[in-house]
Enzyme design. Structure first.
Site, PDB file in Angstrom:
ATOM      1  N   ALA A 173      42.359  44.231  -5.524  1.00  0.00           N
ATOM      2  CA  ALA A 173      41.045  43.937  -6.094  1.00  0.00           C
ATOM      3  C   ALA A 173      41.215  43.434  -7.518  1.00  0.00           C
ATOM      4  CB  ALA A 173      40.179  45.191  -6.075  1.00  0.00           C
ATOM      5  N   ARG A 179       0.819  -1.220   0.000  1.00  0.00           N
ATOM      6  CA  ARG A 179       0.000   0.000   0.000  1.00  0.00           C
ATOM      7  C   ARG A 179       0.852   1.270   0.000  1.00  0.00           C
ATOM      8  NH1 ARG A 179      -3.630  -2.330   4.886  1.00  0.00           N
ATOM      9  NH2 ARG A 179      -1.649  -3.451   5.172  1.00  0.00           N
TER      10      ARG A 179
END
Ligand code: UD1
Ligand code: CA
Length: 496
Positions: A423, A15
């Site tokens: 950076a 089930r």
């Protein structure tokens, strides 16, 4: 009395309509079978046999759910619960009493098992069963009693007439049996209308033989829920989650919105943890005192130290120290180890990396296969390029290093103590301690504008803690006069 537990877990579970065997379906993160075997153990029954279907005795999942100390025996054909129990006959031969539990009843508590055992011993019964009234009855066997209240039989729902269906007392699927009686009694049972041998028919057999049938009623009826369908699985999940929440609130944990808090049964929380809504504490996670988790967080198999803050983020297999702040919107993947006072801001991903105390990874960064020292600053958008398409490589960043915004650290690479990357630099070579590099590819930046020794990044001095001025390079490649050199240097400086 020597008890032996037999857990029936060989049913087909049709089930559920699932490729996963029913006893392994999880409730609150743990396979149903494990709750049942743990309940037997917690009630003091150490001798445990689990009856499984063909092929499952070798399954690691079944082994782990049953426990290392359990025996796994095989029921070759699923011919019903009585036949399943017979498969354990030899395994449980040494016991005086057999405790039967069903593998699809995850809400069982050790208290109920203990009360079943003590009632069985006290009454010296042949059979003792656990029943519940005022529980959801659908699919469960009804307990038929005579006018004096003695149990006569258990009637399965599909075999029951309307009068029997109206009975509100139902069978939990947990029994104590006299070991001297049960095996022959099982062998003598006849099959039911659908061809299965029902263990429940053994109760009627005991009644007919004038033997004592005792019962205990479970204190909390929701305990007896048997999971046959996905809908019952969801009911078990809801009850178990509520149990976890109630337990942790009792232990001093604040849940801002309990219904929107999901704590696996295997997780551990300390007092004075606060969980904000829509947070999931899963697996073997451990959260120390004073932490605030959530809202909107998923924490899986992760340890978080005291007084940390974890907001709208995801962690799996991570270790987080004290006073750490993560998020919102960051992700810690397996092997992320964050020391005390680390700050991970937004859109950062950390994988298989250790981050030293006080280090900041503030904004949209990827840190993978890296080792970061103390007080390192990782600028916005900086990335460890750890993968060359074939292999993963490590990045090592020393204490107090400053990795500028948008730096790409192309691993394997080492950034020395206190070194600086400008950076946007693409760092392809190791940077000695205290040095500053910038550009694409990154080259040392001199203290004195315009001084340069060599254009080639390959001539960068390695492992020099205190580089001499003449070892410094600028990123300027082709300038022909000092003015151009100054301008280039100035640009590089501005990127730092
Ligand atoms: C069973 C009981 C019912 C009880 C309910 C409680 C029987 C006949 N009925 O019904 O009275 O109210 O549990 O939840 O016992 N199993 C095997 N081998 C098999 C068949 C089943 O190992 O051949 C195992 C299953 O894996 C499961 C347990 O036995 O763990 C119960 O089987 P299931 O089919 O779920 O029985 P129910 O119809 O729920
Ligand atoms: Ca069932």
């Amino acid at each position: 009395m020597k008890w032996s537990a037999v857990i029936l877990a060989a049913g087909n579970g049709v089930r559920m309509k699932s490729a996963t065997p029913k006893p392994l379906h999880r409730v609150s993160g743990i396979p149903m079978l494990k709750y049942v075997s743990d309940a037997a153990r917690a009630a003091g029954v150490a001798d445990i046999t689990v009856v499984v279907a063909t092929g499952h005795a070798e399954s690691a999942e079944f082994r782990s759910a049953a426990g290392d100390d359990a025996r796994l025996v095989v029921q070759t054909e699923q011919k019903g619960t009585a036949d399943a129990l017979l498969a354990a006959r030899e395994a449980a031969a040494a016991a005086d009493a057999i405790l039967i539990l069903y593998g699809d009843t995850p809400l069982i508590t050790p208290e109920t098992v203990r009360s079943l055992i003590s009632e069985h011993e006290k009454t010296d019964a042949t059979v003792t069963l656990a029943t519940a009234s005022h529980a959801p009855v659908d699919g469960l066997g009804r307990i038929v009693r005579d006018q004096s209240g003695e149990i006569l039989a258990i009637v399965e729902q599909e075999d029951a007439d309307d009068e029997t269906l109206a009975i509100s007392e139902v069978n939990a699927g947990w029994y104590g049996f006299d070991a001297n009686w049960i095996w022959d009694a099982l062998a003598a049972l006849r099959s039911s209308a659908n061809g299965e041998y029902y263990l429940t028919d053994a109760i009627e057999a005991a009644v007919r033989a004038n033997l004592t049938v005792a019962s205990v009623s479970v204190r909390e009826p929701s305990e007896i829920l048997g999971v046959n369908t996905r809908s019952q699985l969801a009911m078990a999940e809801a009850t178990m989650r509520q149990r976890q929440r109630d337990y942790w609130m009792d232990q001093g944990v604040t849940l801002i919105d309990p219904a929107a808090t999901y704590i696996d049964a295997s997780a551990i929380l300390a007092p004075d943890v606060t969980i904000h809504p829509n947070s999931h504490i899963l697996g073997t996670s451990t959260i120390a005192a004073g932490c605030e988790i959530g809202p909107d967080s998923i924490v899986i198999d992760t340890t978080i130290g005291e007084d940390s803050r974890f907001v709208s983020s995801h962690a799996e297999g991570a270790t987080i120290g004290k006073r750490v702040s993560v998020g919102p919107f960051s992700r810690l993947r397996p092997g992320a180890i964050l020391d005390n006072d680390v700050y991970i801001g937004n859109y950062a991903e950390i994988k298989n990396s250790s981050i030293g105390p006080g280090t900041h990874v503030g904004h949209f960064s990827y840190v993978g296969d890296a080792e970061l020292g103390k007080r390192v600053n990782i600028g916005a958008g900086a990335v460890t390029a750890n993968y060359d398409g074939k292999q993963k490589h490590r990045t090592v960043i020393g204490d107090d290093a400053f990795v500028g915004s948008g730096s790409m650290l192309v691993a394997p690479v080492q950034i020395g103590r206190g070194a600086v990357t400008g950076a946007g630099s693409v760092v392809t070579h190791d940077v000695p301690a205290g040095d500053t590099v910038a550009g694409v590819p990154a080259r040392p930046v001199g203290d004195t504008p315009g001084t340069r020794r060599d254009d080639s990044p390959d001539h960068h001095p390695h492992n020099t803690d205190h580089p001499q001025p003449d070892q410094h390079e600028t990123a300027a490649r082709t300038e022909s006069d000092a003015a151009t050199g100054d301008r280039e240097n100035e640009k590089l400086r501005r990127t730092l």
